[in-house]
Design an enzyme around this catalytic site. Sequence first.
Site, mmCIF file in Angstrom:
data_model
loop_
_atom_site.group_PDB
_atom_site.id
_atom_site.type_symbol
_atom_site.label_atom_id
_atom_site.label_comp_id
_atom_site.label_asym_id
_atom_site.label_seq_id
_atom_site.Cartn_x
_atom_site.Cartn_y
_atom_site.Cartn_z
ATOM 1 N N GLU A 59 -14.345 -1.323 15.495
ATOM 2 C CA GLU A 59 -15.132 -1.309 14.250
ATOM 3 C C GLU A 59 -16.375 -2.164 14.415
ATOM 4 O O GLU A 59 -16.263 -3.290 14.913
ATOM 5 C CB GLU A 59 -14.274 -1.805 13.084
ATOM 6 C CG GLU A 59 -13.113 -0.845 12.820
ATOM 7 C CD GLU A 59 -12.341 -1.113 11.540
ATOM 8 O OE1 GLU A 59 -12.690 -2.050 10.804
ATOM 9 O OE2 GLU A 59 -11.391 -0.359 11.271
ATOM 10 N N ILE A 72 0.844 -1.207 0.000
ATOM 11 C CA ILE A 72 0.000 0.000 0.000
ATOM 12 C C ILE A 72 0.872 1.248 0.000
ATOM 13 O O ILE A 72 0.649 2.184 -0.788
ATOM 14 C CB ILE A 72 -0.954 0.016 1.224
ATOM 15 C CG1 ILE A 72 -1.950 -1.145 1.133
ATOM 16 C CG2 ILE A 72 -1.702 1.348 1.323
ATOM 17 C CD1 ILE A 72 -2.830 -1.321 2.370
ATOM 18 N N HIS A 86 -14.129 1.529 6.631
ATOM 19 C CA HIS A 86 -13.199 0.441 6.272
ATOM 20 C C HIS A 86 -13.522 -0.127 4.882
ATOM 21 O O HIS A 86 -13.713 -1.339 4.712
ATOM 22 C CB HIS A 86 -13.233 -0.663 7.335
ATOM 23 C CG HIS A 86 -12.013 -1.548 7.294
ATOM 24 N ND1 HIS A 86 -11.485 -2.148 8.414
ATOM 25 C CD2 HIS A 86 -11.201 -1.944 6.270
ATOM 26 C CE1 HIS A 86 -10.427 -2.873 8.083
ATOM 27 N NE2 HIS A 86 -10.230 -2.761 6.769
ATOM 28 N N ARG A 106 -4.693 0.059 9.974
ATOM 29 C CA ARG A 106 -5.510 -0.489 11.059
ATOM 30 C C ARG A 106 -5.649 0.552 12.159
ATOM 31 O O ARG A 106 -4.684 1.262 12.492
ATOM 32 C CB ARG A 106 -4.853 -1.734 11.660
ATOM 33 C CG ARG A 106 -4.958 -2.983 10.820
ATOM 34 C CD ARG A 106 -6.393 -3.521 10.732
ATOM 35 N NE ARG A 106 -6.471 -4.768 9.990
ATOM 36 C CZ ARG A 106 -6.806 -4.870 8.705
ATOM 37 N NH1 ARG A 106 -7.128 -3.813 7.995
ATOM 38 N NH2 ARG A 106 -6.872 -6.065 8.125
HETATM 39 N N1 LIG Z 1 -8.220 -0.162 4.674
HETATM 40 C C1 LIG Z 1 -8.267 -1.345 4.086
HETATM 41 O O1 LIG Z 1 -9.293 -1.740 3.554
HETATM 42 C C2 LIG Z 1 -7.036 -2.217 4.060
HETATM 43 C C3 LIG Z 1 -6.855 -3.072 2.966
HETATM 44 C C4 LIG Z 1 -5.697 -3.847 2.928
HETATM 45 C C5 LIG Z 1 -4.778 -3.830 3.963
HETATM 46 N N2 LIG Z 1 -5.005 -3.009 5.028
HETATM 47 C C6 LIG Z 1 -4.036 -2.969 6.128
HETATM 48 O O2 LIG Z 1 -2.836 -2.403 5.628
HETATM 49 C C7 LIG Z 1 -1.724 -3.181 6.065
HETATM 50 C C8 LIG Z 1 -0.598 -3.045 5.066
HETATM 51 O O3 LIG Z 1 -0.996 -3.645 3.846
HETATM 52 P P1 LIG Z 1 0.084 -3.976 2.715
HETATM 53 O O4 LIG Z 1 -0.646 -4.712 1.651
HETATM 54 O O5 LIG Z 1 0.837 -2.758 2.336
HETATM 55 O O6 LIG Z 1 1.044 -4.979 3.519
HETATM 56 P P2 LIG Z 1 2.581 -5.264 3.288
HETATM 57 O O7 LIG Z 1 2.894 -6.477 4.083
HETATM 58 O O8 LIG Z 1 2.910 -5.253 1.836
HETATM 59 O O9 LIG Z 1 3.313 -4.003 3.950
HETATM 60 C C9 LIG Z 1 3.395 -3.801 5.314
HETATM 61 C C10 LIG Z 1 4.566 -2.893 5.566
HETATM 62 O O10 LIG Z 1 4.546 -2.516 6.932
HETATM 63 C C11 LIG Z 1 5.893 -2.426 7.348
HETATM 64 N N3 LIG Z 1 5.947 -2.463 8.795
HETATM 65 C C12 LIG Z 1 5.866 -3.523 9.630
HETATM 66 N N4 LIG Z 1 5.957 -3.107 10.912
HETATM 67 C C13 LIG Z 1 6.100 -1.758 10.871
HETATM 68 C C14 LIG Z 1 6.251 -0.755 11.850
HETATM 69 N N5 LIG Z 1 6.286 -1.062 13.147
HETATM 70 N N6 LIG Z 1 6.370 0.521 11.448
HETATM 71 C C15 LIG Z 1 6.328 0.848 10.152
HETATM 72 N N7 LIG Z 1 6.200 -0.058 9.170
HETATM 73 C C16 LIG Z 1 6.083 -1.343 9.529
HETATM 74 C C17 LIG Z 1 6.566 -3.618 6.688
HETATM 75 O O11 LIG Z 1 7.974 -3.435 6.646
HETATM 76 C C18 LIG Z 1 5.927 -3.579 5.303
HETATM 77 O O12 LIG Z 1 6.680 -2.777 4.415
HETATM 78 C C19 LIG Z 1 -2.293 -4.603 6.203
HETATM 79 O O13 LIG Z 1 -1.524 -5.363 7.116
HETATM 80 C C20 LIG Z 1 -3.693 -4.353 6.684
HETATM 81 O O14 LIG Z 1 -3.708 -4.320 8.088
HETATM 82 C C21 LIG Z 1 -6.102 -2.197 5.094
HETATM 83 O O1 LIG Z 2 -6.747 -6.336 5.337
HETATM 84 C C1 LIG Z 2 -7.551 -6.175 4.415
HETATM 85 O O2 LIG Z 2 -7.482 -6.779 3.327
HETATM 86 C C2 LIG Z 2 -8.689 -5.186 4.590
HETATM 87 O O3 LIG Z 2 -8.432 -4.344 5.651
HETATM 88 C C3 LIG Z 2 -9.983 -5.861 4.822
HETATM 89 O O4 LIG Z 2 -9.914 -6.516 6.053
#
Ligand SMILES: NC(=O)c1ccc[n+]([C@@H]2O[C@H](COP(=O)([O-])OP(=O)(O)OC[C@H]3O[C@@H](n4cnc5c(N)ncnc54)[C@H](O)[C@@H]3O)[C@@H](O)[C@H]2O)c1
Ligand SMILES: O=C(O)[C@H](O)CO
Length: 309
Positions: A256, A151, A274, A227
């Site tokens: 939530e 992301i 969300h 989150r």
């Molecule tokens: N809003 C939504 O609908 C939605 C959708 C998808 C994911 N998410 C959330 O977003 C998070 C990230 O998603 P992603 O696909 O980029 O995951 P990802 O695993 O590709 O990236 C996570 C990143 O977080 C970093 N990280 C870990 N611990 C950390 C810390 N203490 N401080 C800073 N960075 C840290 C990691 O190094 C990694 O680069 C998911 O784990 C999920 O909780 C939310």
């Molecule tokens: O982690 C995810 O894919 C979204 O936050 C939905 O839970």
Amino acid sequence: MTQRPAVLIMQRHLAPLSAFLEGAYDVYRFWEGPPIEAAHDIRALIVAGEFELDKSLIERLPNLSLIACFTAGYDGIDVEWCRARGLPVTHAPGVNHEDVADHAIGLILAARRQIAEGDRTLRAGGWSLSTRSITTSLSGQRLGIVGLGHIGEAVARRADVMRMNVRWWGPREKDASWPRTDTLIDLAQGSDILVVACRADENNRGLISAEVIEALGPSGLLVNVARGQLVDEDAVIAALKDGRLGGAALDVFAQEPTEAARWVGVPNTVLTPHTGGATTEAVQGMLMLLLQNLSAHFADEPLKTPVAD
Ligand SMILES: NC(=O)c1ccc[n+]([C@@H]2O[C@H](COP(=O)([O-])OP(=O)(O)OC[C@H]3O[C@@H](n4cnc5c(N)ncnc54)[C@H](O)[C@@H]3O)[C@@H](O)[C@H]2O)c1
Ligand SMILES: O=C(O)[C@H](O)CO
């Protein structure tokens, strides 16, 4: 005839998955009542990763062999605990991040260009020819990203095109086109907009603390698409109310669904329920991974997307 594996879907909003699972599995739904009769048969749990997974339930399912998480995030699951019991956990990485990044940019635009507020004003009959709101240009804004994963990178690419200046912070150095700051506080201090995009776990609860909020400051905008537990939400609300934080655009919350009443009178906020990753396309990709993980597991083949660490 060989018995079909039984799976248990944990959260009601995942109910539509039933239709795709019933061809190959016996499907139980937790909200229809705890599966006391079927406890012995259940081989996999299907869960949304943001909800805490009850360990005592796992302990009551003697033949459980897989936790299949529909989502990218798996913060509700104690992966180490599961691993110690020989229970692998899968999730859906790299599927919904482009949509979440779009959403983050949408939140930034909505907040900084007062799109949500403008809509409310117009509908309330508040558009007068004697005044016009002046908003902030995004071009040239300093955008800080906490966590440069799927992301974070997708947000950074979009921000480049919009001529924002991107920096990031995360615990590990990585090969990236954008500079990493030494500390999170440095990032917050040097940002106009701070986007939280990192993984959530027990070590980074409240990472966006009162100190980080203070560093972002009275003209700073906090965006959270990761989150809710990553942010000290009470500190955010207090800082917004007394002007120590400029604004907040949030897709995720400490609880939530968040209580609507909690946000009454909290100024300069744009809130979404969300929905950052909730597109038809992303959900199809997540479903595909779920089905692939289940069938690999029951065929004794390597899992498609196990939780890596
Ligand atoms: N809003 C939504 O609908 C939605 C959708 C998808 C994911 N998410 C959330 O977003 C998070 C990230 O998603 P992603 O696909 O980029 O995951 P990802 O695993 O590709 O990236 C996570 C990143 O977080 C970093 N990280 C870990 N611990 C950390 C810390 N203490 N401080 C800073 N960075 C840290 C990691 O190094 C990694 O680069 C998911 O784990 C999920 O909780 C939310
Ligand atoms: O982690 C995810 O894919 C979204 O936050 C939905 O839970």
